[in-house]
Design a protein around this motif. Sequence first.
Motif, short mmCIF file in Angstrom:
data_model
loop_
_atom_site.label_atom_id
_atom_site.label_comp_id
_atom_site.label_asym_id
_atom_site.label_seq_id
_atom_site.Cartn_x
_atom_site.Cartn_y
_atom_site.Cartn_z
N TYR A 217 0.85 -1.19 0.00
CA TYR A 217 0.00 0.00 0.00
C TYR A 217 0.89 1.24 0.00
N ASP B 207 -7.76 3.48 -3.46
CA ASP B 207 -8.48 3.74 -2.21
C ASP B 207 -8.77 5.23 -2.13
N LEU C 129 -13.23 1.69 -2.58
CA LEU C 129 -12.16 0.98 -3.27
C LEU C 129 -12.58 0.71 -4.70
N LYS D 204 -8.06 5.28 5.32
CA LYS D 204 -7.78 4.25 4.32
C LYS D 204 -8.32 2.91 4.79
N TYR D 205 -8.62 2.05 3.81
CA TYR D 205 -9.27 0.80 4.14
C TYR D 205 -8.56 -0.39 3.51
N ALA D 206 -7.25 -0.31 3.43
CA ALA D 206 -6.49 -1.43 2.87
C ALA D 206 -6.26 -2.47 3.97
#
Length: 739
Positions: free
Chosen positions: A617, A647, A653, A707-709
């Motif tokens: 990321y 993202d 996403l 963020k949503y990684a």
Amino acid sequence: MGALPFTEYFRSGRGVEETPVETQQSRPCETLEDSGKLAVVEEIERSGALAFWATDADGHTVYLSPSVRERLGVPPECPIEEKLQRLLVPVDGDGEGRSLGLKLTTRKRFSNLTVRSADEQHDVVLKLAGSPLRDDAGEFLGFRGTALDITEEFRSEEEADRLAKFDSLTGLANRHRMEQRIDSTLHAFKIAKRCAALMMLDLDKFKQVNDTLGHAAGDQLLQQVAERLRSVIGGRGEIGRLGGDEFQVLVPDIDDRGELGEIAKTIIQMLSQPYPVEEGRAIIGCSVGIAIAPYDGVARDELTRAADLALYASKNGGRGQFRFYAADLEHEANLRKRMEEDLAEAIEAGHFALEYQPVVTPTDNRVVALEAKYCWADEERGRVAPETFLPVAEGSRLIVPIGEWAIRRACEDALGWPECLRISLPVSPVQFEATGFVAAIDKILEDTGVDPARLELRLPESVLLGEAAKVDQALATLFKLGIRLVLDQFGSGLSSLSYLRRAPLGALRIGGEFFEPVMGNDLGDMELVKAVVALGGAMGMETVASGVHALELMHELKRLGIDQVSGFVYSEALSAEQVGEEIAKGEWTLAPTDSGAQRASRRTLLRRIGLIHEDHYCDVTLRNLSRSGAMIQGLEGVPIGTPFVLDFGQGQLAVCTVKRTMGDTQGVEFEQELVDDGAGGLCTRHRVSPYELAAAGAPLAALPPGKYAMAPDNATGTGFAQFALSPNAPRQTGRKDAA
């Protein structure tokens, strides 16, 4: 069987509870006491105070009092062959009579069961009681029971309940019922891991209807609004009126923002059409705010507040819009307020300028007009795009002085250009409806001395939906002044042929949304363009295509007979000085050039986003964005075909593939197109589900910014195994795991 009196039924032996028929027939006579009982029962049945019923062992109705038969529409001479649960269904049942059938099947005593006629044509409500009937050997013979007619009492209670839960004017759910429905829905959906959308609606210009046409007209309008909302929503959700001109719609099991956006657009379009009322014709608009559970809230207070903030943003964006909730809306409200203040100062300081995009006749490539475009050079923000500040100017009504300045400046600039060159300016509904608009135009023409025939005003379709008398008078006056009137963005609004015939229009202008790829044609909806050209020709109007960027599209429009074209295929917007330089060269013609395939309109953006590749990321710069793709900067050595996930924050996403690469810049194509966010921007259809985050260990809550990684722990956030961060990449801030 036919309708025997209950005494005859009793005497026949079919109603005897304890003694078999054979035993009864052997009795020499009835006792005086039995005769008295039967007389009392017969009198009760005849009075209608109480009715009786009986079934056989198979559940078929063998007796029903005449009073009930009459209410149910069963003729006295006809036998009753239906089972009782087919004639009567529980009020709180599912309409199939299963609850009553279950009680009869269990062969146990029951009482106080409220039922109604299964045939909706007969309005009767009964309270049933029943007991199983057995012979001496214990063999089940059927049921025998009583029925009390409670229709009037039930209707009174039902009406009282309706008044407590529903709005008396529109018949929609009231605030109290909507609160209960939202609470119960969210509670049940949280357990079942389902989603639900909440829409907040506010009518624009409703107060004006009350003030000008009276409260009676306002009530009629609200009733029509309710009917239109029912036609749009149907059985997909519950509609409520919270009071005044505020409405609410709860739509379960939809989290697709593309679908919700289409519903909101339909609502806005439907509610913006004219309303016939006794006092005349009323015109209003509608603004919509949308929040989705569990993404934007998991409790009613959270979700309602989110939808309210989205509604507030849509109203401030110029009204007649929808907005989805986003965590930065509160911050956006502060930025909008500051922008309003800066816009007001910019008017005084003269920080606005105009640029002009050539309009060309494709038959001979001759420039015949110039479309004026607003420019704002702010000291802190730099060059601000019109699509950014014009909605703010509309919402604050600053568009009125800005628009008047623009028309005056364009007329002054035109004085130094050839007489054959027209100037074209957009007019917003707020401008058009402002007091003194026509008088201001007249004064500008008088002050500058420009030929009115050279001034072209582009009117949106919503202008034609205003109060008919005022609109017609204003258009007629402008036409008499000699000004050319053009219907802007034709086909994107609600205008009808009757309005087109009434309005003194010189041209129909269609926008770039017509040219976004559709099924079967990468150039856009050419069949619709062909129809517009035919319509314009039939009504004596020219047709203008704007936003044309590709040579192939220009050739197709020329073949279809479009009269004029503007867009990058001919030229970008020019400053007044550049226009003067081009004119000085002699007759102004522009050869079309191929600037690339016609793509969905790209928005220039320079902001940080996240990029995910395999287990890594990092942050990159988003340079521009369209429905189908984006341009990103920050990675070197990326080959074509590389898959990425972008993202955008707040659970958005987007899966994409690299289609072009130029040094540290890549053009990517999305696997699923983005959708309108209602504010001129774009968003993903779906987001990371809070239920998935909860399964990974996070508490169930609305999506916070960030963020949503969900990447492994070995993701460093500083680069990729095979790709290097370029010097143009934003400073890496590290990775925030979703869980």
